[in-house]
Design a protein around this motif. Structure first.
Motif, PDB file in Angstrom:
ATOM      1  N   ARG A  60       9.482 -40.540 -18.230  1.00 45.89           N
ATOM      2  CA  ARG A  60       9.234 -41.741 -17.343  1.00 45.89           C
ATOM      3  C   ARG A  60      10.560 -41.845 -16.647  1.00 45.89           C
ATOM      4  NH1 ARG A  60       7.317 -47.121 -20.539  1.00 45.89           N
ATOM      5  NH2 ARG A  60       7.400 -47.848 -18.106  1.00 45.89           N
ATOM      6  N   GLY A  61      11.732 -41.341 -17.063  1.00 47.35           N
ATOM      7  CA  GLY A  61      12.879 -41.671 -16.568  1.00 47.35           C
ATOM      8  C   GLY A  61      13.352 -40.394 -15.449  1.00 47.35           C
ATOM      9  N   SER A  62      12.627 -39.437 -15.481  1.00 46.16           N
ATOM     10  CA  SER A  62      12.906 -38.251 -14.399  1.00 46.16           C
ATOM     11  C   SER A  62      11.835 -37.234 -14.615  1.00 46.16           C
ATOM     12  CB  SER A  62      14.407 -37.670 -14.943  1.00 46.16           C
ATOM     13  OG  SER A  62      14.220 -37.117 -15.989  1.00 46.16           O
ATOM     14  N   ILE A  63      11.998 -36.656 -13.420  1.00 41.96           N
ATOM     15  CA  ILE A  63      11.302 -35.428 -13.293  1.00 41.96           C
ATOM     16  C   ILE A  63      12.142 -34.192 -12.618  1.00 41.96           C
ATOM     17  CG2 ILE A  63       9.094 -34.440 -11.957  1.00 41.96           C
ATOM     18  CD1 ILE A  63       8.037 -37.255 -11.615  1.00 41.96           C
ATOM     19  N   LYS A  64      12.178 -33.344 -13.340  1.00 37.75           N
ATOM     20  CA  LYS A  64      12.931 -32.093 -13.030  1.00 37.75           C
ATOM     21  C   LYS A  64      12.298 -30.571 -12.932  1.00 37.75           C
ATOM     22  CE  LYS A  64      16.761 -34.054 -15.829  1.00 37.75           C
ATOM     23  NZ  LYS A  64      17.923 -33.786 -16.852  1.00 37.75           N
ATOM     24  N   ASN A  65      12.687 -29.941 -11.841  1.00 40.90           N
ATOM     25  CA  ASN A  65      12.335 -28.822 -11.381  1.00 40.90           C
ATOM     26  C   ASN A  65      10.536 -28.595 -11.415  1.00 40.90           C
ATOM     27  OD1 ASN A  65      14.864 -27.332 -11.985  1.00 40.90           O
ATOM     28  ND2 ASN A  65      14.597 -28.068 -13.865  1.00 40.90           N
ATOM     29  N   ASN A  66      10.283 -29.593 -10.723  1.00 39.61           N
ATOM     30  CA  ASN A  66       8.790 -29.701 -10.670  1.00 39.61           C
ATOM     31  C   ASN A  66       8.031 -28.684  -9.485  1.00 39.61           C
ATOM     32  OD1 ASN A  66       6.211 -30.862 -10.880  1.00 39.61           O
ATOM     33  ND2 ASN A  66       6.577 -32.593  -9.683  1.00 39.61           N
TER      34      ASN A  66
END
Length: 486
Positions: free
Chosen positions: A350-356
């Motif tokens: 919920r707080g972040s999306i990384k290396n999507n």
């Protein structure tokens, strides 16, 4: 043509012994005569290929030579001093940029040392890749590097060296570019004066007039000579200043450029900007821009983009499992997925999306046509500064036009979406007059690659929050993509 074909083709030409100049626009003929009477200043020489190297404190390190619009050639041991930027067009190092209009500065993006430069002076050669293409003019031009294995420079006896080194063993580094005429010597001469014999990848030389030598500070600088190649006489680099005695009045040992021509050619063509997949495009006949590379997955809820004839790039967040029973659908094809390759450091909370980002390997190659082409993806490219989207209008008709969308500063974007914007992401405001929100949709930019204007993939939509499009910056995943499609 396969991935990396342009680099391999160039190297193949070299190995076949065909005529080949590393940079066809290299510096032309220069007479090897003194132009400054009574001295050895190089001000009278046209030296547009000379490069001065500096560390992060702006301390002068050594010399080098411009051999390509993005590469500087120097000595391998110089790289140990960690050069951070270079100056081109410089002769007087006391002349500041604001007062020397011809001088240009470039950052060092990558240092490439010869793999067998483990002993300090063995295979003493290195390359610096610059952060931008050099703009050639009358004061800044590359020197000729001949990468033809049929060419032999051993009969070239007179060579000229240039550098900012000390003029004697006790003096400080020179502010003015100096020059000296050298003659090739028998290896035994260096054995006596330097205490070492040159290897097969080196040669021995000394002052042709018997009054001097290259000196500390000259390291990395070029040894040049007029050389006729394919009917054209040009200033050609024969050697690189490597090492010698501390007295600066005897013979010295120089790196033989001809012995390293295969390595130079391979490094330049591997690390210069080129296309991941040559047969790429975003244009119909007549130069009409259109999304020839567009695909969809998961009942058209997610976009995918062809980057080769068997790989699609999309967002990892849409692929909750590694179950491959999905199909990639294009306007003119439908192919099953053979393998899902998510980025190993992908995370979604919920707080972040990384290396999507993820790659889909197809079971069968896509047949290329005028209606189906992968998008162009540049390798070893410069960071994009502007963004141009090929968008779909709200009425669902195909939009063949383009829309430029300005970059939104990271702090402003993070504040709007209420979550961090990662270093490998960028943001733009969602356009109101176009439908543009499906995850995986492409943002690109127009840029020249090898003198041809291309539409290049820059990013794919990762997520949309509060009217802000957050993109995965595909350019920053270049190495990961190449590793997984090879």
């Amino acid at each position: 043509m396969s991935v990396f074909s342009s680099a391999l083709f160039a190297i193949l030409l070299f190995h076949q012994g065909l005529a080949y100049l590393l940079e066809p626009n290299c510096k032309g003929h220069v007479e090897l005569v003194y132009k400054v009477q009574g001295g050895n200043n190089a001000l009278g020489y046209h030296t547009p290929f000379m490069v001065s190297l500096y560390d992060k404190t702006r301390k002068f390190i050594a010399g080098g030579s411009l051999i390509h619009k993005r590469f500087v050639l120097t000595a391998g041991h110089v790289l140990s001093e960690d050069p951070k930027f270079v100056r081109l067009g410089e002769k007087d190092r006391t002349c500041e940029n604001w007062n020397c209009s011809i001088v240009q500065e470039y950052l060092v993006e990558k240092a490439l040392r010869h793999p067998r430069n483990k002993l300090i002076f063995e295979n003493d050669i290195g390359l610096l890749r610059l952060n931008a293409h050099v703009e050639y003019n009358k004061d800044i031009q590359p020197i000729c590097i001949i990468v033809d294995d049929a060419v032999n420079f051993k009969n070239v006896e007179k060579l000229r060296a240039f550098g900012w080194g000390r003029t004697s063993s006790t003096e400080k580094l020179s502010d003015m570019l100096k020059t000296i005429l050298l003659k090739r010597e028998d290896p035994s001469v260096c054995e006596l004066s330097v205490g070492a014999s040159p290897t097969e990848q080196q040669f021995c030389a000394s002052d042709a007039d018997g009054h001097g030598d290259t000196c500390p500070g000259d390291s990395g600088g070029p040894l040049v000579a007029d050389f006729t190649y394919e009917g054209r006489k040009s200033y050609t680099q024969i050697g690189i200043v490597s090492y010698g005695s501390q007295s600066c009045n005897a013979s010295s040992i120089y790196t033989d450029v001809a012995s390293h021509q295969a390595w130079i050619a391979e490094m330049v063509h591997t690390h210069e900007e080129h296309l991941l997949f040559e047969n790429c495009s975003s244009h119909w006949t007549g130069n009409i821009a259109v999304r020839l590379w567009e695909t969809t997955i998961l009942k058209r809820t997610v976009a995918g983009t062809l980057i080769t004839d068997e790989f699609v790039v999309t967002v990892a967040s849409a692929l909750q499992t590694n179950f491959t029973d999905i199909k990639v659908k294009g306007r003119y094809f439908e192919i099953e997925v053979a393998q899902i390759i998510k980025h190993p450091e992908f995370s979604h909370s919920r707080g972040s999306i990384k290396n999507n980002i993820a790659l889909l390997k197809l079971k069968n190659k896509v047949e290329m046509s005028d209606l189906v082409k992968p998008v162009c993806l540049a390798v070893n490219s410069f960071p994009s500064q502007t963004f141009t989207a090929l968008l779909e209008a709200y009425n669902r008709t195909i939009s063949i036009g383009l829309k430029r969308i300005p970059f939104t500063p990271t702090k402003d974007c993070s504040r709007t979406i209420g979550m961090p914007v990662e270093s490998n992401q960028f943001c733009v405001e969602q356009p109101r007059d176009y439908k543009y929100e499906r995850p995986g949709s492409v943002m690109g930019t127009y840029k020249e690659v090898k003198d041809v204007m291309r539409y290049l993939l820059t990013g794919i939509i990762s997520h949309v929050i509060n009217g802000m499009l957050v993109f995965t910056n595909v350019e920053t995943y270049e190495d990961w993509i190449r590793k997984n499609i090879m």
